[in-house]
Structure formats: structure tokens, C-alpha cells
Design a protein around this motif. Structure first.
Motif, mmCIF file in Angstrom:
data_model
loop_
_atom_site.group_PDB
_atom_site.id
_atom_site.type_symbol
_atom_site.label_atom_id
_atom_site.label_comp_id
_atom_site.label_asym_id
_atom_site.label_seq_id
_atom_site.Cartn_x
_atom_site.Cartn_y
_atom_site.Cartn_z
ATOM 1 N N GLN A 1 -2.974 -4.997 3.112
ATOM 2 C CA GLN A 1 -1.567 -5.240 2.826
ATOM 3 C C GLN A 1 -0.747 -5.246 4.117
ATOM 4 N N ALA A 2 0.286 -6.094 4.097
ATOM 5 C CA ALA A 2 1.177 -6.205 5.252
ATOM 6 C C ALA A 2 2.309 -5.205 5.204
ATOM 7 N N VAL A 3 2.523 -4.566 4.053
ATOM 8 C CA VAL A 3 3.602 -3.601 3.892
ATOM 9 C C VAL A 3 3.007 -2.289 3.400
ATOM 10 N N VAL A 4 3.397 -1.191 4.072
ATOM 11 C CA VAL A 4 2.898 0.132 3.710
ATOM 12 C C VAL A 4 4.102 1.056 3.539
ATOM 13 N N VAL B 1 13.434 -2.288 -14.582
ATOM 14 C CA VAL B 1 12.135 -2.262 -13.908
ATOM 15 C C VAL B 1 11.069 -2.613 -14.941
ATOM 16 N N ASP B 2 10.243 -3.587 -14.625
ATOM 17 C CA ASP B 2 9.285 -4.127 -15.583
ATOM 18 C C ASP B 2 7.972 -3.355 -15.527
ATOM 19 N N TYR B 3 7.902 -2.244 -16.263
ATOM 20 C CA TYR B 3 6.687 -1.447 -16.292
ATOM 21 C C TYR B 3 5.613 -2.046 -17.196
ATOM 22 N N SER B 4 5.913 -3.202 -17.808
ATOM 23 C CA SER B 4 4.858 -3.865 -18.574
ATOM 24 C C SER B 4 3.818 -4.509 -17.662
ATOM 25 N N LEU B 5 4.136 -4.616 -16.366
ATOM 26 C CA LEU B 5 3.167 -5.118 -15.395
ATOM 27 C C LEU B 5 2.230 -3.982 -14.986
ATOM 28 N N PRO B 6 0.941 -4.225 -14.886
ATOM 29 C CA PRO B 6 0.010 -3.156 -14.483
ATOM 30 C C PRO B 6 0.231 -2.772 -13.027
ATOM 31 N N PRO B 7 0.366 -1.490 -12.700
ATOM 32 C CA PRO B 7 0.641 -1.082 -11.312
ATOM 33 C C PRO B 7 -0.466 -1.480 -10.342
ATOM 34 N N GLN B 8 -1.701 -1.548 -10.838
ATOM 35 C CA GLN B 8 -2.809 -1.909 -9.949
ATOM 36 C C GLN B 8 -2.686 -3.338 -9.428
ATOM 37 N N ARG B 9 -1.911 -4.182 -10.129
ATOM 38 C CA ARG B 9 -1.704 -5.552 -9.656
ATOM 39 C C ARG B 9 -0.546 -5.650 -8.661
ATOM 40 N N LEU B 10 0.265 -4.592 -8.539
ATOM 41 C CA LEU B 10 1.447 -4.650 -7.681
ATOM 42 C C LEU B 10 1.262 -3.896 -6.373
ATOM 43 N N TYR B 11 0.510 -2.813 -6.407
ATOM 44 C CA TYR B 11 0.314 -2.016 -5.197
ATOM 45 C C TYR B 11 -1.003 -1.249 -5.293
ATOM 46 N N SER B 12 -1.490 -0.862 -4.120
ATOM 47 C CA SER B 12 -2.651 0.027 -4.022
ATOM 48 C C SER B 12 -2.172 1.400 -3.572
ATOM 49 N N GLN B 13 -2.964 2.426 -3.835
ATOM 50 C CA GLN B 13 -2.589 3.789 -3.479
ATOM 51 C C GLN B 13 -3.746 4.483 -2.764
ATOM 52 N N LEU C 1 0.858 -1.184 0.000
ATOM 53 C CA LEU C 1 0.000 0.000 0.000
ATOM 54 C C LEU C 1 0.891 1.231 0.000
ATOM 55 N N LEU C 2 0.659 2.133 -0.940
ATOM 56 C CA LEU C 2 1.386 3.395 -1.023
ATOM 57 C C LEU C 2 0.509 4.503 -0.474
ATOM 58 N N VAL C 3 0.966 5.143 0.578
ATOM 59 C CA VAL C 3 0.281 6.311 1.148
ATOM 60 C C VAL C 3 1.003 7.542 0.625
ATOM 61 N N THR C 4 0.347 8.298 -0.245
ATOM 62 C CA THR C 4 0.995 9.416 -0.934
ATOM 63 C C THR C 4 0.592 10.737 -0.278
ATOM 64 N N ILE C 5 1.593 11.504 0.091
ATOM 65 C CA ILE C 5 1.362 12.859 0.593
ATOM 66 C C ILE C 5 1.419 13.788 -0.621
ATOM 67 N N ASP C 6 0.258 14.038 -1.191
ATOM 68 C CA ASP C 6 0.197 14.818 -2.423
ATOM 69 C C ASP C 6 -0.142 16.270 -2.121
ATOM 70 N N ASN C 7 -0.351 17.043 -3.182
ATOM 71 C CA ASN C 7 -0.646 18.458 -3.019
ATOM 72 C C ASN C 7 -1.928 18.681 -2.231
ATOM 73 N N HIS D 1 9.733 2.468 -6.224
ATOM 74 C CA HIS D 1 10.010 1.577 -5.102
ATOM 75 C C HIS D 1 8.946 0.486 -5.007
ATOM 76 N N GLY D 2 7.712 0.813 -5.366
ATOM 77 C CA GLY D 2 6.665 -0.201 -5.362
ATOM 78 C C GLY D 2 6.939 -1.316 -6.354
ATOM 79 N N TYR D 3 7.397 -0.958 -7.566
ATOM 80 C CA TYR D 3 7.777 -1.977 -8.547
ATOM 81 C C TYR D 3 8.976 -2.778 -8.053
ATOM 82 N N LEU D 4 9.956 -2.071 -7.479
ATOM 83 C CA LEU D 4 11.156 -2.771 -6.999
ATOM 84 C C LEU D 4 10.814 -3.732 -5.871
ATOM 85 N N PHE D 5 9.886 -3.336 -4.994
ATOM 86 C CA PHE D 5 9.456 -4.237 -3.923
ATOM 87 C C PHE D 5 8.904 -5.536 -4.514
ATOM 88 N N HIS D 6 8.076 -5.425 -5.533
ATOM 89 C CA HIS D 6 7.525 -6.625 -6.179
ATOM 90 C C HIS D 6 8.643 -7.455 -6.812
#
Length: 810
Positions: A671-674, A639-651, A458-464, A722-727
Motif C-alpha cells: 500500500q502507498a498509504v499507511v 459511513v458505508d459499513y456494508s463494505l467488507p473492511p478486508q477489501r478497503l484496508y489491511s491491518q 495499511l493500518l498499523v495498530t498499536i494494540d495492547n 478513518h480507513g473507511y473514510l479514506f476509501h
């Protein structure tokens, strides 16, 4: 029979192995009473016709020339004559033309008769009626070499010296224009037997009356290192019937022949296709030899040379039987001329020229080097050729010749030079890699080869929006109170690991205690923290403050990303407590260990981690290390960006996390990792503004358009990398790209392999199109199944540019 075994390192290249190198045009000349009809065909049904009045003076000039020609060579002295059985050394039976006085200078008359014949003949061919045909032939020779197949009827028209017709000079042809004869009747197809390991040539020595075959034997010595030569012929005491059977049986031998050479007397015959004098008073006609020649043709016989006289009927008959090429003399030829011609012809054949080039070179030698000694001799050789048979030649087979066949041409050197340069340009390589991953994403999507829909991060994004809602005007450094609120709310999700993608190296006295207390409280709930560290430009590690990074419940991971987020950080052997492991790798390691309550001693570096989190691909190969010095990243995992990000992490944005209830969050995000990370605001970065925001890869843009069309962001967040690298670390999903340079060189080598095949242009084009599509599909599937990226664009471009000259040849 005499058998000579010679060098097996050269084989006779069969006709079907010679690629077509010239455009074929067919010209038929047919005399009907006082009119000659010219008919030119070429290409795909193109056709031109013309009618030209016949000039009876041509026959008169030809007869005057022939008379002078025969008289010159009848009185020509042979420096090494045979026993004086016959008053002539001409290889033909010529009837006496009456009494002659020695005062006549027949050599001068021959020169004059030749000039008159050629002048009238060429003037007749330059008639306005033939201009369109001549222009078309000359036009064809502007683009590439031309073989003009000439068919003449009746025989008196064929006797004229058509080989002297210089069409190319009239229209300034750029490429060679060669005239070759073709009979009007061809009933047998050209055969294409498999290549023979050792070339075999049969030499028939006929009636030697008045002749001397010593020169022929010496000339054939030019092939002594290239072929197996077998001699057969009359021996004293041999019965005529037995000799005929011996010759016929030898021609039809089981081993077969590649070429047939005849030396002796021969003559034209209207009904039997020509006759050969094989012994004193004994002749053998082509009709008698037809069955044996047909068998020999099926067993590989392609070429015949008749070093004898008056061979028009012989050549037409043999081509009709299916032979590929037949070289003959149209007129009686003197013994010395036959020796000179045969020696030069076989020398060029031994130099691996085709038979047409060899005949032209031999004729030119008679014209330029022996014109005074043997006048007009260059006008009488002719080559007859089957239209469907490529030219016969002896192909080089020694290692030097084989090496020469594999060396690139100037054009190929230019192509490979450009392609190699392109394959070494980093900006172009990044662009090609981006498009390659985009095509790979489409392939995965269309074939359904996607990972399971169960994101582990799970990615917790501190956005604008989060900054605005929290009234944070300057997020450099990030407000520690706000960060503590986000950590506290994240801890309520009960994850096993929390990673913070923010540097906590500088003290903020008023807020550090609040964040430290929050981290301590979360750690008491068995939550492990991965905190960020970074090597600055001075070589100092920016590590968390001691109060914020207790080693009892935290690790420090390197947040540096490589290649604008396109390369996977490798586990170098120097990693130690003084050189931390990558942040994403520690996240994967902590996730694995948390489930089994294991522990590792990171003081031993990556060697202490579980085996199922290591891979040979996680460490640089020697080739990769060497390539770094050249500015290349050969075999460095991507880094394999051919994988859909929605299958690797949530935001989830930080503001939404803070406003949602913990039960609902735990249900939606199990998710066990945030990871808590910057969410794309302009100040994100370590040393520069916007440093944490990268250009959006084409594959990511494809997935956003397909699965999240409301996301209009045009940047790739560092936390997403980092989310792709974690996967990739968690599942050892490391894609290794093969260097474009390697595949470019392999494509060039494949093109040279194609050069050695017998594929014609149409089949080769089909092979290239189908092969290119098949290679593209295989490379896409190999990427999915084997995690190996095979470049597509530059290798295929190299192959097609290499083959382009052959494919464009008409």
C-alpha cells in the motif's frame, strides 16, 4: 325527449369501484304447504337451516292490512290533482272492493291492522326454531355491518314486510344490519363497465292518468347539478307502437345509462315479468323490454327505480337480467307518497349515499315525519340487489370532495403520528440505520457486489500486545521513542503517505528530538506526513509541535469523528488553514497528488483540490443544514459499513511490524498509504478514556464473522473509521440516506392512492406482500448502484398499518 346537462364535476362511481364494506349473509325462505324452510349461508360454506310452521293467520292479517291500506289511499285527497280522469291517485290498477260507507274510519283500521300484522309477523319470526339463525345474524353484526340478502318463495311470502324485521335490536347489534332482497333466479352476471365521465339518468314518464308528475319532475331536480337527465314518455298524438319503439331505442342508446327511473302505473304479471303503463291504455312488459335492457346493462345500466306500484315481479325480472339494484314499491302507492319518497330518495342520492342507504332514509322519513299523513307507507319500499354487485352511488368529484377522500381518518392520524415520532427519534434512527447496513452487507455478500480485493491503505495498530512487548505502562501520551521506531519501520515499506492518528501537541523534551529526526529522515525519502489535530472544548486547536509538523512535508488533518463514527465529515466552506480538512480526506488527497507529483495550496481550502476528489455530496445541502437545528441529519452521507473492511484496508499490529523484515513487509503490504493508530486499548482517546473505541456496527460484526472469525473484538476502532473514510473520499463513495420521515409520508400517501383503486382485499394483500418484497429488493440495489439509502422498516410499517383495517375486514 328532454335533455338536461348538469355539473360534470361529479361522476357516477361504477359498482366495481365501491369497496365492500359489509359482510354478506344469504337467507332463503321457502314455503312448502304448511311449513316454511329457512336456510342461512355465509362466509366460506357456513350454513344453518330451520323449519318453521306456517301461520295462515299471517295472510289474513296481511289481507286486512292491505284492504285498509287501499281504502285509506283511495280516499286521500291530492292537493294538486291531475285532471279528473280517474277516481284514484294510486299508481296501480286496483279493482273495486265493493260499496263502502263513509262512516268507516279507515285510517284507524289501518293503524290497527298494521300493528296486528307486525305483531304476529315478528312473533312468528321470534319462534324458538329460528333462534340459532337469528343469533348467528346478530353475532355477525357485532363485528361489522351486515347485508342480509333475503330470497322468498312463493310471492305471498315475499309480500310480507320483511324490512321491518328488527334482528339487530334483539341482539344489540353494534353495527348496522340491512335487509336487501334478492330473487331466486339470477342468470346474468353483474357487469363492471369503465367509469363514465358524466353520469346519465333516463327518466321514463308513463301513463299520467289520475296522477301528477309535477312532483316527480321537481324531485328529480335534486340531481340537476350532478347528472345528465333525459326524459322520455307519452306525448299527445303519439302512436302506441311508435312510443314503444322510442322507449326501447332510448334505453338501448349507444351512450348508455347509469340509472333508469320510471314514474307511472305498473303491475305484477306472472308470465311477462311485470308491466308498465306508458300511455293511456298502452302497457309495455319487461319481456318486451328485455333485449333493450340487456344492451343497456352492457353499456353501463346499474340501477333502476320504479316510482310506481306492485313491483315485485319487475324487480326480480330486472335483477335476473343483470341489473345491480332495483328499488320498487311492493303495493300500490299514492301519488303524494311517491312524490315524498322520490324527493327524499334523490336528495340522499345527491348527497352521495348509496341506493340502499337512500332507500332506508326515505322510508324512515315516511315513518317518522309523515306517519300521520301517510300511514303504513314506510312498509312498502324494497330494494332488490344482485349479490355480486357493490352498491350504486353517485361519487363526489369536486375538488372539496376529492380533498376529503385524501384526508386521513382518526386511525390514520394516530398511525402517522406514531410513525412520524419514531422517524424523528435519533436513538431509534441509529438502531434502524445499523440494521439497514447489516441487511445491506448480507445483500452485497449474497450477490457478490463487492469492491475489488486490493486494499489501498495499511493500518498499523498499536494494540495492547504492542504496549506490553514495549513495556509501555501509560500510553497517554504515547511514548515518542516507540512512535519513532514504528515510523522508521513503516518508512522502510516505502509508502507515499504516512498518517499518524496521535496528537503531538504536548512536548516530551527527552523524546521529541528522536521523533523529529525520524520524521525528517523519512521526509527526505519523499514520504508525506498527515498529522493529527483536534478542536478541544475551549475552542483551541491541538496542533503538532513545530518541530514535529514541518509544513514542507506535512499537513494537519482534523481527527474528529461524527455520530460515533457513522457520519462522514463534510467539507464545510469555513475550512482554511485555521480550520483544517478531515484527516482521511487529506490522506486521500496526498495519495492522489503523490502519483502525479502535483501540489495544492491548502490556504484556499477544499476549493483548491483536484476536481476528481470533490463531489456535491461532500458539502451539506440546505436541507441538511436546516435539519441540524432539529437534531436530525437528513441527507448527511453515512459511513458505508456494508463494505467488507478486508477489501478497503489491511491491518498489522505494531509489534509484528517491528519484528518483520522489510523485504517481506514490502511484499505483503504494498500500500502507498499507511496510518499509525491506537489499537483498541482502554486509554485511547483525546479527552476521555476509551473515547477512540466505538460500538461495533452490526454490518462490521457480520464481516468479521464471515472473513475474520478469529477476531473477537467487540469495538470499532477510530482508525478503522478513518480507513473507511479514506476509501469514501478517495473514490467519492458517499451514501446519502433519505430521511425516514419523507418515506413515511410517502407510504401514507400511497395508502390513500390504494384507497382510490378497485382492488379487493385478497388482491390488495397480494399487492402489499409482493410490493413490499419488491421495494425491499429495489432499495437494496439502489443503495449499491446509486449510493442512496431508502429506508425500509418504517415506511413499510406505515403502509401495512394504514391498510390493516381494510385487510382485517371480513
Amino acid at each position: 325527449m328532454i335533455s338536461i346537462d348538469i355539473d360534470p364535476d361529479t361522476e357516477l362511481l361504477p359498482c366495481d369501484r365501491i369497496p365492500p364494506t359489509a359482510t354478506s349473509l344469504h337467507l332463503k325462505v321457502h314455503r312448502v304447504e304448511q311449513t316454511c324452510l329457512f336456510d342461512l349461508t355465509w362466509g366460506q360454506g357456513q350454513h344453518l337451516a330451520a323449519a318453521l310452521p306456517w301461520r295462515s293467520e299471517l295472510l289474513q292479517h296481511y289481507q286486512h292490512w292491505q284492504q285498509a291500506y287501499l281504502q285509506v289511499y283511495r280516499h286521500l285527497e291530492d292537493p294538486a290533482p291531475a285532471p279528473p280522469v280517474s277516481p284514484t291517485s294510486l299508481r296501480g290498477r286496483v279493482q273495486s272492493s265493493g260499496g263502502l260507507t263513509s262512516a268507516v274510519d279507515w285510517s284507524a283500521r289501518l293503524v290497527e291492522a298494521e300493528a296486528q300484522l307486525l305483531y304476529d309477523f315478528h312473533r312468528w319470526l321470534r319462534s324458538p326454531e329460528l333462534f340459532e339463525i337469528r343469533a348467528q345474524i346478530g353475532h355477525q353484526a357485532q363485528g361489522q355491518p351486515v347485508d342480509l340478502y333475503l330470497t322468498c318463495h312463493p310471492l305471498e311470502v315475499a309480500r310480507l314486510p320483511w324490512e321491518s324485521w328488527e334482528i339487530g335490536s334483539e341482539f344489540a347489534a353494534v353495527h348496522p344490519l340491512r335487509l336487501v332482497r334478492s330473487p331466486a333466479r339470477i342468470r346474468a352476471p353483474a357487469n363492471a363497465p369503465p367509469p363514465r365521465r358524466r353520469p346519465r339518468l333516463l327518466v321514463i314518464l308513463g301513463d299520467e292518468t289520475g296522477l301528477n308528475f309535477a312532483g316527480d319532475r321537481a324531485a328529480i331536480g335534486a340531481l340537476n347539478r350532478l347528472a345528465e337527465v333525459v326524459f322520455v314518455g307519452w306525448q299527445p298524438g303519439c302512436h302506441s307502437g311508435e312510443l314503444k319503439r322510442q322507449i326501447a331505442n332510448t334505453i338501448a342508446a349507444d351512450q348508455g345509462w347509469d340509472g333508469l327511473l320510471f314514474a307511472g302505473h305498473s303491475n305484477e304479471t306472472a308470465l311477462t315479468g311485470g308491466e308498465l303503463a306508458i300511455a293511456p291504455g298502452v302497457t309495455l312488459t319487461v319481456r318486451e323490454l328485455a333485449p333493450s335492457l340487456a344492451i343497456a346493462q352492457q353499456r353501463g345500466l346499474r340501477f333502476a327505480l320504479f316510482n310506481s306500484c306492485s313491483g315485485l315481479n319487475l324487480a326480480e325480472s330486472l335483477i335476473d337480467l343483470g341489473l345491480s339494484q332495483v328499488a320498487i314499491f311492493r303495493e300500490p302507492v299514492h301519488n303524494q307518497v311517491a312524490h315524498v319518497f322520490l324527493r327524499r330518495f334523490l336528495q340522499r342520492l345527491a348527497a352521495h349515499d348509496d341506493v340502499h342507504t337512500a332507500l332506508i332514509q326515505a322510508s324512515q322519513a315516511l315513518k317518522l315525519e309523515h306517519a300521520l299523513t301517510y300511514p303504513s307507507a314506510h312498509l312498502v319500499p324494497s330494494l332488490f340487489r344482485h349479490p355480486d354487485a357493490p352498491l350504486y352511488r353517485i361519487a363526489p368529484k369536486g375538488w372539496r370532495q376529492q380533498l376529503r377522500a385524501w384526508l386521513p381518518t382518526r386511525y390514520e392520524v394516530a398511525v402517522i403520528g406514531v410513525m412520524v415520532t419514531l422517524s424523528l427519534l435519533p436513538p431509534l434512527q441509529r438502531g434502524l440505520l445499523d440494521q439497514r447496513l447489516w441487511s445491506q452487507a448480507i445483500y452485497r455478500d449474497r450477490t457478490g457486489q463487492l469492491p475489488a480485493a486490493s486494499p489501498e491503505l495499511l493500518l498499523v495498530t498499536i494494540d495492547n500486545d504492542s504496549l506490553i512487548r514495549a513495556d509501555i505502562s501509560n500510553p497517554r501520551p504515547m511514548d515518542r521513542r516507540y512512535l519513532a521506531r514504528v515510523v522508521d519501520k513503516t518508512a522502510q515499506l516505502q509508502p507515499a503517505v504516512i498518517s499518524i492518528d496521535y496528537l503531538l501537541d504536548r512536548p516530551l523534551v527527552s523524546d521529541d528530538n528522536i521523533l523529529a529526526q525520524t520524521l525528517e529522515t523519512a521526509a527526505q525519502d519523499d514520504i508525506w506526513f498527515i498529522l493529527a489535530t483536534y478542536l478541544d472544548q475551549t475552542g483551541q486547536w491541538l496542533t503538532p509541535l513545530p518541530a514535529l509538523g514541518n509544513p514542507d512535508w506535512s499537513w494537519q488533518g482534523d481527527i474528529k469523528l461524527f455520530g460515533q463514527g457513522r457520519l462522514v465529515p463534510l467539507l464545510l466552506s469555513r475550512y482554511s488553514p485555521d480550520w483544517p480538512l478531515p484527516l482521511a480526506y487529506l490522506m486521500a488527497l496526498a495519495d492522489v497528488l503523490s502519483s502525479g507529483h502535483q501540489s495544492v495550496d491548502l490556504s484556499q481550502g477544499h476549493q483548491a483540490v483536484p476536481a476528481h476528489l470533490t463531489s456535491p455530496r461532500m458539502q451539506p445541502a440546505s436541507v441538511t443544514t436546516s435539519a441540524y437545528r432539529l437534531g436530525q441529519t437528513w441527507l448527511h452521507p453515512i459511513v458505508d459499513y456494508s463494505l467488507p473492511p478486508q477489501r478497503l484496508y489491511s491491518q498489522i499490529p505494531a509489534w509484528q511490524l517491528l519484528e518483520s523484515s522489510p523485504p517481506q513487509l514490502r511484499q505483503d503490504y504494498p500500500q502507498a498509504v499507511v496510518m499509525i493508530m491506537p489499537g483498541g486499548y482502554g486509554e485511547a482517546g483525546v479527552s476521555e478514556l476509551n473515547e477512540d473505541n466505538f460500538p461495533l456496527p452490526a454490518a462490521m460484526a457480520y464481516w468479521r464473522q464471515r472473513q475474520a472469525p478469529a477476531n473477537n473484538s467487540t469495538v470499532l476502532l477510530g482508525g478503522e473509521v478513518h480507513g473507511y473514510l479514506f476509501h469514501h473520499f478517495r473514490h467519492r463513495h458517499l451514501v446519502v440516506p433519505l430521511p425516514d420521515l419523507w418515506l413515511v409520508l410517502m407510504a401514507a400517501l400511497l395508502s390513500k392512492v390504494i384507497d382510490q383503486t378497485s382492488l379487493h382485499r385478497r388482491r390488495q394483500c397480494i399487492f402489499l406482500v409482493s410490493g413490499s418484497l419488491l421495494y425491499a429488493i429495489i432499495s437494496l440495489q439502489v443503495y449499491v448502484a446509486g449510493l442512496v439509502l431508502l429506508p425500509i422498516a418504517l415506511p413499510l410499517a406505515t403502509l401495512w398499518f394504514y391498510r390493516l383495517p381494510f385487510l382485517m375486514r371480513r
